[in-house]
Scaffold this active site. Structure first.
Site, PDB file in Angstrom:
ATOM      1  N   TYR A 151       4.423 -10.407  23.493  1.00 48.29           N
ATOM      2  CA  TYR A 151       4.318 -10.105  22.072  1.00 48.29           C
ATOM      3  C   TYR A 151       5.665  -9.643  21.492  1.00 48.29           C
ATOM      4  CZ  TYR A 151       3.559  -7.850  17.726  1.00 48.29           C
ATOM      5  OH  TYR A 151       3.695  -7.513  16.416  1.00 48.29           O
ATOM      6  N   ASP A 207      13.581  -4.218   7.735  1.00 45.48           N
ATOM      7  CA  ASP A 207      12.971  -3.419   8.809  1.00 45.48           C
ATOM      8  C   ASP A 207      13.887  -2.378   9.445  1.00 45.48           C
ATOM      9  OD1 ASP A 207      10.672  -2.858  10.379  1.00 45.48           O
ATOM     10  OD2 ASP A 207      11.541  -3.926  12.069  1.00 45.48           O
ATOM     11  N   LYS A 267      12.967  -3.811  18.249  1.00 51.62           N
ATOM     12  CA  LYS A 267      12.561  -2.402  18.366  1.00 51.62           C
ATOM     13  C   LYS A 267      13.225  -1.731  19.573  1.00 51.62           C
ATOM     14  CE  LYS A 267       9.632  -2.792  14.884  1.00 51.62           C
ATOM     15  NZ  LYS A 267      10.016  -2.296  13.550  1.00 51.62           N
ATOM     16  N   SER A 314       3.693   1.864   8.961  1.00 51.80           N
ATOM     17  CA  SER A 314       3.066   0.550   8.794  1.00 51.80           C
ATOM     18  C   SER A 314       2.013   0.600   7.687  1.00 51.80           C
ATOM     19  CB  SER A 314       2.445   0.089  10.117  1.00 51.80           C
ATOM     20  OG  SER A 314       1.573   1.084  10.588  1.00 51.80           O
ATOM     21  N   ARG A 366       1.844 -12.859  12.774  1.00 52.63           N
ATOM     22  CA  ARG A 366       3.238 -12.711  12.320  1.00 52.63           C
ATOM     23  C   ARG A 366       3.874 -14.024  11.911  1.00 52.63           C
ATOM     24  NH1 ARG A 366       5.399  -7.227  12.556  1.00 52.63           N
ATOM     25  NH2 ARG A 366       3.528  -6.097  13.162  1.00 52.63           N
ATOM     26  N   ARG A 392       2.274  -4.407  19.663  1.00 53.42           N
ATOM     27  CA  ARG A 392       2.988  -3.478  20.528  1.00 53.42           C
ATOM     28  C   ARG A 392       1.974  -2.576  21.214  1.00 53.42           C
ATOM     29  NH1 ARG A 392       5.107   0.315  18.295  1.00 53.42           N
ATOM     30  NH2 ARG A 392       4.551  -0.120  16.147  1.00 53.42           N
ATOM     31  N   CYS A 397       2.385   0.129   4.479  1.00 55.29           N
ATOM     32  CA  CYS A 397       2.819   0.670   3.187  1.00 55.29           C
ATOM     33  C   CYS A 397       3.553  -0.380   2.352  1.00 55.29           C
ATOM     34  CB  CYS A 397       3.716   1.891   3.386  1.00 55.29           C
ATOM     35  SG  CYS A 397       2.812   3.352   3.925  1.00 55.29           S
ATOM     36  N   HIS A 412      14.517   3.021  10.996  1.00 58.30           N
ATOM     37  CA  HIS A 412      13.454   2.054  10.725  1.00 58.30           C
ATOM     38  C   HIS A 412      13.340   1.894   9.205  1.00 58.30           C
ATOM     39  CE1 HIS A 412       8.941   0.937  11.427  1.00 58.30           C
ATOM     40  NE2 HIS A 412       9.697  -0.138  11.356  1.00 58.30           N
TER      41      HIS A 412
HETATM   42  O1  TSX Z   1       2.999  -3.760  -0.592  1.00 65.88           O
HETATM   43  C1  TSX Z   1       2.399  -3.071  -1.397  1.00 65.88           C
HETATM   44  N1  TSX Z   1       3.105  -2.331  -2.324  1.00 65.88           N
HETATM   45  C2  TSX Z   1       4.591  -2.326  -2.296  1.00 65.88           C
HETATM   46  C3  TSX Z   1       5.112  -3.454  -3.046  1.00 65.88           C
HETATM   47  C4  TSX Z   1       6.390  -3.577  -3.410  1.00 65.88           C
HETATM   48  N2  TSX Z   1       1.013  -3.048  -1.379  1.00 65.88           N
HETATM   49  C5  TSX Z   1       0.251  -3.848  -0.407  1.00 65.88           C
HETATM   50  C6  TSX Z   1      -0.378  -3.030   0.670  1.00 65.88           C
HETATM   51  C7  TSX Z   1       0.544  -2.653   1.758  1.00 65.88           C
HETATM   52  C8  TSX Z   1       0.553  -3.558   2.931  1.00 65.88           C
HETATM   53  C9  TSX Z   1       0.351  -2.292  -2.311  1.00 65.88           C
HETATM   54  N3  TSX Z   1      -0.953  -2.081  -2.489  1.00 65.88           N
HETATM   55  C10 TSX Z   1       1.046  -1.555  -3.251  1.00 65.88           C
HETATM   56  C11 TSX Z   1       2.465  -1.588  -3.288  1.00 65.88           C
HETATM   57  O2  TSX Z   1       3.084  -0.960  -4.148  1.00 65.88           O
HETATM   58  N4  TSX Z   1       0.137  -0.887  -4.021  1.00 65.88           N
HETATM   59  C12 TSX Z   1      -1.077  -1.218  -3.524  1.00 65.88           C
HETATM   60  C13 TSX Z   1      -2.369  -0.705  -4.045  1.00 65.88           C
HETATM   61  C14 TSX Z   1      -2.862  -1.665  -5.087  1.00 65.88           C
HETATM   62  C15 TSX Z   1      -3.595  -2.760  -4.689  1.00 65.88           C
HETATM   63  C16 TSX Z   1      -4.063  -3.656  -5.647  1.00 65.88           C
HETATM   64  C17 TSX Z   1      -3.789  -3.425  -6.987  1.00 65.88           C
HETATM   65  C18 TSX Z   1      -3.060  -2.326  -7.370  1.00 65.88           C
HETATM   66  C19 TSX Z   1      -2.589  -1.446  -6.415  1.00 65.88           C
HETATM   67  N5  TSX Z   1      -4.318  -4.349  -7.912  1.00 65.88           N
HETATM   68  C20 TSX Z   1      -4.384  -4.250  -9.271  1.00 65.88           C
HETATM   69  O3  TSX Z   1      -3.981  -3.277  -9.844  1.00 65.88           O
HETATM   70  C21 TSX Z   1      -4.927  -5.392  -9.992  1.00 65.88           C
HETATM   71 MN    MN Z   2       8.975  -2.152  11.628  1.00 65.41          MN
END
Ligand code: TSX
Ligand code: MN
Length: 582
Positions: A197, A275, A206, A248, A366, A69, A250, A226
């Protein structure tokens, strides 16, 4: 042609303007889709993937200048600049017509114009809204067929009504300098030009379901948000629905498709949407939500059997991949999916090996996958009345500030928490790591009107109502002094969702802090988790000095809205500072 006068007239007008060689009305049928796909394979728009491993799946490589976007080319076109607000780009409707209108003149010459009627929301639902996207991109048509209820079903829902969102999309020459994504909320009209895109071109998502719908929702007393929607079933079979807004990077999609870990025996997680949520009051006074979409347009990199097996199952057939890498076996690949293949073709069609020193897939590559193929899809995901929402979660990526979870004191305080939300950037989005970005309700790029008015709408939705969802904030990304994540995240997040549900039902203990209620010691189920008391204390710690600094930054953000910001939010800000001791 249809029997709908308003629609026929508008299509005639657009055809006169864009001058296509052919006009095709899409019915959404299997045959129509086949024809389009075959044509796109023939002209190189799509590459068929290995039909044994990925049946009916295709790869599309976009123009390298057209991969995400483009907020700088996205405009809200209201007569008054103040009605777009300080967080949106604004252009007056007259100026837009003068400046952007002529770009559409003859733009479809030599091309086919597809008329794509689509329905956002379940058929027969009071939530649902019809749109018609006119586009010269068959790739857009194929994606819209996955993401929306497209064709005959939409025309049936529309009937003779003139109430539909009009979307005009033309690929043009993809020149970013002349790219415009324009929204006319009063006229329920969208113009998109010089981008193919997803977020810029799949206008149902969106542009319609968030920017246009948010403005309509303000006028009509509902909400277009959202948010993912998820149902948590406890061992006795009770299902509690939670909606969640996250900026984004998270993991919102991962949360929507969460897989309970073995220790959480008897719990099930049901995906309603990943979403967008449309929320309305039901006859019972509660807030009910539908997912207006029928597919997932998800970020591929980072998606794997480990992080999201439900998404991996959903995208294993009948899916379209955009800007991913291609293995010699004809399967898609992206960073974080599996160990890298020894060789591949990268997202731009170039030879790639793990030692190339560049990404094989674009970081914003994507998948477009049908929601019904998700193993965790809720049996209620297409219920016309929606699902009742018991809690709203706001989230953010905050390395040192926000605790794992906290609960607002009441609705108004919860709106304050949503309005002051922020997240730290990751390299994938911006190249800059750890910069704090305010993103209230994760709606900064998607609110179709002045966000000060949007906050007021949120406040008004809860005013005098006693069955509003409780509001929580979560942060899966808190780190220790050395930058290690303190919380295991992913499936283990179910423990936090369970605390939230227990709070809603008055069952879990909490400790009052200056920012809200945090879990009392022992109120979070940590059985089977190897997590020390010291780590839990760090996860739930409120650093008052850091929060005073945060409050200063929130004030700076609020000041951008000048006297349009609801006084209630300044009142919440004042009370927060008072609780923090100055
Ligand atoms: O999506 C994630 N979540 C939500 C899951 C339901 N991610 C991926 C990154 C976002 C795009 C996460 N990354 C989350 C999370 O809750 N937490 C983390 C951070 C993290 C990354 C790797 C580990 C732990 C935490 N690995 C180990 O502990 C081995
Ligand atoms: Mn979105």
């Amino acid at each position: 042609m249809t029997t709908n006068r308003a629609l026929n007239d508008w299509i005639d007008e657009i055809a006169r303007l864009t001058k296509p060689d052919r006009v095709v009305w899409c019915d959404g049928s299997e045959n129509e889709n086949r024809t389009l796909i075959e044509q796109m394979i023939a002209d190189g728009t799509l590459i068929e993937l290995n039909p044994q491993r990925y049946p009916n799946c295709y790869l599309h490589r976009s123009d390298p200048r057209d991969v995400a976007r483009t907020e700088q080319s996205t405009f809200i076109c209201t007569p008054k600049r103040e009605d777009a607000g300080p967080t949106n780009n604004w252009m007056s409707p007259e100026e837009t017509r003068r400046k952007v209108g002529p770009l559409f003149d003859g733009i479809m010459r030599g091309r086919t114009m597809y008329v794509v009627p689509y329905l956002m929301g379940p058929p027969g639902s009071p939530f649902s809204s019809v749109g018609v996207e006119v586009t010269d991109s068959p790739y857009v048509v194929a994606n819209m067929r996955i993401m929306t209820r497209m064709g005959t079903v939409a025309l049936e829902h529309l009937g003779a009504s003139g109430e539909f969102v009009k979307g005009l999309h033309a690929l043009g020459d993809l020149d970013p300098a002349r790219r415009y994504i324009c929204h006319f909320p009063e006229e329920r009209l969208i113009w998109s030009i010089n981008s193919g895109y997803g977020g810029n071109a799949l206008l149902g998502k969106k542009c319609h379901a968030l920017r246009i719908a948010s403005a309509q929702a303000r006028d009509e007393g509902w909400m277009a948000e959202h948010m993912m929607i998820v149902g948590i079933e406890d061992p006795s079979g009770n299902v509690t629905y939670i909606a969640g807004a996250f900026p984004s990077a998270c993991g919102k999609t991962n949360l929507a498709m969460l897989v309970p870990p073995p220790s959480q025996k008897g719990f099930k997680v049901w995906t309603v949407g990943d979403d967008i949520a449309w929320l309305r009051f039901g006859p019972d006074g509660r807030l009910w939500a539908v997912n207006p979409e029928t597919g997932f347009f998800g970020v591929a990199p980072g998606t794997s059997e480990k992080t999201n097996p439900n998404a991996m199952a959903a995208l294993s057939r009948n899916s379209i991949f955009t800007n991913v890498a291609l293995t010699p076996e004809g399967t898609p690949w992206w960073e974080g999916m599996s160990p890298p293949p020894p060789t591949a073709t990268d997202w731009q069609g170039q030879p790639w090996t793990p030692s190339s020193g560049r990404k094989a897939a674009h970081p914003n590559a994507r998948y477009t996958a049908p929601a019904r193929q998700c193993p965790s899809i809720s049996p209620h995901w297409e219920d016309p009345q929606g699902v009742p929402i018991s809690a709203i979660i706001f989230g953010g990526r905050r390395a040192r500030l926000a605790p794992l979870v906290y609960q607002s004191f009441n609705w108004q305080h919860g709106v304050f928490i949503g309005a002051s939300m922020a997240s730290e950037t990751t390299a994938a989005a911006t190249g800059k790591v750890g910069v704090v970005r305010r993103d209230p309700m994760a709606m900064i790029p998607f609110c179709g009107y002045n966000m000060a008015d949007y906050f007021r709408h949120w406040l008004e939705m809860g005013a005098g109502r006693d069955k509003m969802p409780m509001i929580f904030h979560v942060n899966w990304f808190r780190t220790d002094e050395d930058g290690n994540f303190l919380w295991p995240g992913f499936g283990e997040n179910l423990r936090v969702l369970r605390w939230i549900i227990d709070r809603v039902n008055g069952r879990a203990a909490a400790v009052e802090t200056p920012i809200g209620f945090v879990p009392a010691p022992d109120s979070l189920d940590l059985t089977g988790l190897n997590i020390s008391t010291e780590t839990m204390n760090k996860l739930l710690f409120i650093d008052r000095e850091a929060w005073r600094e945060e409050a200063r930054s929130v004030a700076e953000f609020f000041n951008r809205f000048e006297d349009r910001l609801p006084a209630e939010l300044w009142e919440e800000h004042r009370q927060l500072l008072a609780r923090l001791g100055g």
